[in-house]
Design a protein around this motif. Structure first.
Motif, PDB file in Angstrom:
ATOM      1  N   ASP A  50       0.654  -1.457   0.138  1.00 21.59           N
ATOM      2  CA  ASP A  50      -0.051  -0.290   0.082  1.00 21.59           C
ATOM      3  C   ASP A  50       0.646   1.232  -0.399  1.00 21.59           C
ATOM      4  N   GLY A  51       2.065   1.281   0.034  1.00 20.82           N
ATOM      5  CA  GLY A  51       2.798   1.857  -0.027  1.00 20.82           C
ATOM      6  C   GLY A  51       3.879   2.950   1.219  1.00 20.82           C
ATOM      7  N   ARG A  52       3.342   2.315   2.615  1.00 16.87           N
ATOM      8  CA  ARG A  52       3.647   2.653   3.644  1.00 16.87           C
ATOM      9  C   ARG A  52       5.010   2.291   3.798  1.00 16.87           C
ATOM     10  N   ASP A  53       5.618   3.595   4.061  1.00 12.02           N
ATOM     11  CA  ASP A  53       6.998   3.269   4.504  1.00 12.02           C
ATOM     12  C   ASP A  53       6.895   2.838   6.064  1.00 12.02           C
ATOM     13  N   GLN A  54       8.326   1.713   6.564  1.00 14.89           N
ATOM     14  CA  GLN A  54       8.100   1.487   7.816  1.00 14.89           C
ATOM     15  C   GLN A  54       9.375   1.558   7.999  1.00 14.89           C
ATOM     16  N   LEU A  55      10.456   1.451   9.710  1.00 14.56           N
ATOM     17  CA  LEU A  55      11.600   1.708  10.420  1.00 14.56           C
ATOM     18  C   LEU A  55      11.703   0.732  11.525  1.00 14.56           C
ATOM     19  N   TYR A  56      12.646  -0.202  11.110  1.00 11.70           N
ATOM     20  CA  TYR A  56      12.276  -1.152  12.731  1.00 11.70           C
ATOM     21  C   TYR A  56      14.307  -0.821  13.176  1.00 11.70           C
ATOM     22  N   ASP A  57      14.532  -0.400  14.439  1.00 14.01           N
ATOM     23  CA  ASP A  57      15.780  -1.418  15.124  1.00 14.01           C
ATOM     24  C   ASP A  57      15.485  -2.522  15.305  1.00 14.01           C
ATOM     25  N   LEU A  58      16.407  -3.338  14.918  1.00  8.60           N
ATOM     26  CA  LEU A  58      16.055  -4.945  14.573  1.00  8.60           C
ATOM     27  C   LEU A  58      16.975  -5.419  15.973  1.00  8.60           C
ATOM     28  N   VAL A  59      17.867  -4.285  16.717  1.00  6.63           N
ATOM     29  CA  VAL A  59      18.683  -4.895  17.515  1.00  6.63           C
ATOM     30  C   VAL A  59      17.835  -4.378  19.102  1.00  6.63           C
ATOM     31  N   ALA A  60      17.412  -2.904  18.540  1.00  6.12           N
ATOM     32  CA  ALA A  60      16.540  -3.218  20.098  1.00  6.12           C
ATOM     33  C   ALA A  60      14.874  -3.845  20.220  1.00  6.12           C
ATOM     34  N   ASP A  61      14.543  -4.374  19.110  1.00  8.77           N
ATOM     35  CA  ASP A  61      13.137  -4.379  18.255  1.00  8.77           C
ATOM     36  C   ASP A  61      13.036  -5.538  17.396  1.00  8.77           C
ATOM     37  N   ALA A  62      13.641  -6.767  18.355  1.00  3.82           N
ATOM     38  CA  ALA A  62      14.112  -7.842  17.164  1.00  3.82           C
ATOM     39  C   ALA A  62      12.060  -7.890  16.147  1.00  3.82           C
ATOM     40  N   ARG A  63      11.575  -8.263  17.097  1.00  4.50           N
ATOM     41  CA  ARG A  63      10.503  -9.128  16.394  1.00  4.50           C
ATOM     42  C   ARG A  63       9.368  -7.549  15.735  1.00  4.50           C
ATOM     43  N   GLU A  64      10.656  -6.304  15.946  1.00  2.30           N
ATOM     44  CA  GLU A  64       9.636  -5.193  14.253  1.00  2.30           C
ATOM     45  C   GLU A  64       7.846  -4.804  14.715  1.00  2.30           C
ATOM     46  N   GLN A  65       8.273  -4.358  16.573  1.00  2.00           N
ATOM     47  CA  GLN A  65       6.950  -4.062  16.832  1.00  2.00           C
ATOM     48  C   GLN A  65       6.468  -2.218  16.626  1.00  2.00           C
ATOM     49  N   ALA A  66       7.924  -1.699  16.563  1.00  2.00           N
ATOM     50  CA  ALA A  66       8.330  -0.280  16.806  1.00  2.00           C
ATOM     51  C   ALA A  66       8.535   0.613  15.757  1.00  2.00           C
ATOM     52  N   ASP A  67       7.637   0.976  15.265  1.00  2.00           N
ATOM     53  CA  ASP A  67       7.668   1.815  13.774  1.00  2.00           C
ATOM     54  C   ASP A  67       7.704   2.856  14.176  1.00  2.00           C
ATOM     55  N   LEU A  68       9.447   3.308  13.481  1.00  2.00           N
ATOM     56  CA  LEU A  68      10.469   4.479  14.201  1.00  2.00           C
ATOM     57  C   LEU A  68      10.113   5.114  12.781  1.00  2.00           C
ATOM     58  N   ALA A  69       9.498   5.151  11.798  1.00  2.00           N
ATOM     59  CA  ALA A  69       9.661   5.786  10.803  1.00  2.00           C
ATOM     60  C   ALA A  69       8.915   7.408  11.142  1.00  2.00           C
ATOM     61  N   ALA A  70       7.891   7.162  11.017  1.00  2.00           N
ATOM     62  CA  ALA A  70       6.892   8.394  11.425  1.00  2.00           C
ATOM     63  C   ALA A  70       7.435   9.792  12.233  1.00  2.00           C
ATOM     64  N   GLY A  71       8.198   9.203  13.588  1.00  2.00           N
ATOM     65  CA  GLY A  71       9.291  10.029  14.190  1.00  2.00           C
ATOM     66  C   GLY A  71      10.702   9.871  14.380  1.00  2.00           C
ATOM     67  N   ARG A  72      10.865   9.301  12.951  1.00  2.00           N
ATOM     68  CA  ARG A  72      13.268   9.896  12.243  1.00  2.00           C
ATOM     69  C   ARG A  72      13.077   9.836  11.058  1.00  2.00           C
ATOM     70  N   PRO A  73      12.179  10.767  10.466  1.00  2.00           N
ATOM     71  CA  PRO A  73      12.176  10.981   9.578  1.00  2.00           C
ATOM     72  C   PRO A  73      13.401  11.119   8.503  1.00  2.00           C
ATOM     73  N   ALA A  74      14.797  11.802   9.121  1.00  2.00           N
ATOM     74  CA  ALA A  74      15.899  11.616   8.468  1.00  2.00           C
ATOM     75  C   ALA A  74      16.840  10.799   8.329  1.00  2.00           C
ATOM     76  N   LEU A  75      17.098   9.507   9.453  1.00  2.00           N
ATOM     77  CA  LEU A  75      17.111   8.179   9.343  1.00  2.00           C
ATOM     78  C   LEU A  75      16.497   7.484   8.272  1.00  2.00           C
ATOM     79  N   LEU A  76      15.349   7.233   7.772  1.00  2.00           N
ATOM     80  CA  LEU A  76      14.266   6.998   7.380  1.00  2.00           C
ATOM     81  C   LEU A  76      14.942   7.273   5.364  1.00  2.00           C
TER      82      LEU A  76
END
Length: 97
Positions: A50-76
């Protein structure tokens, strides 16, 4: 060593993955059923069909539960840009959904 028969001409990383080589600072790209994914080091960039971007920190969140895309646009921006630059060189084009 580059596999010159492959589209894109880049090196084949599959053998390195099977041997357990550290590929943490290399981008790994793939597509599945209209979704796309890129991993590098601790970060995973994912775009669903559907075109929704998601970003995960696999070290802190191995189960990919906390999508960081909205809060970290520069990192995305980095992984998304890397995807766009390399998309045409990936083997099988992603069919339109």
């Amino acid at each position: 060593m580059a596999d010159r028969g492959r589209r894109g001409g880049g090196p084949d990383r599959g053998a390195g993955l099977l041997r357990g080589e550290d590929l943490s600072e290399r981008y790994l790209f793939w597509r599945v059923r209209g979704n796309r994914e890129l991993r590098r080091g601790r970060w995973e960039y994912y775009r669903d069909a559907d075109g929704r971007d998601q970003l995960y920190d696999l070290v802190a969140d191995a189960r990919e539960q906390a999508d960081l895309a909205a809060g970290r646009p520069a990192l995305l921006a980095g992984p998304r840009s890397a995807w766009e630059r390399n998309d045409g060189a990936l083997l099988l084009p992603c069919p339109a959904a």
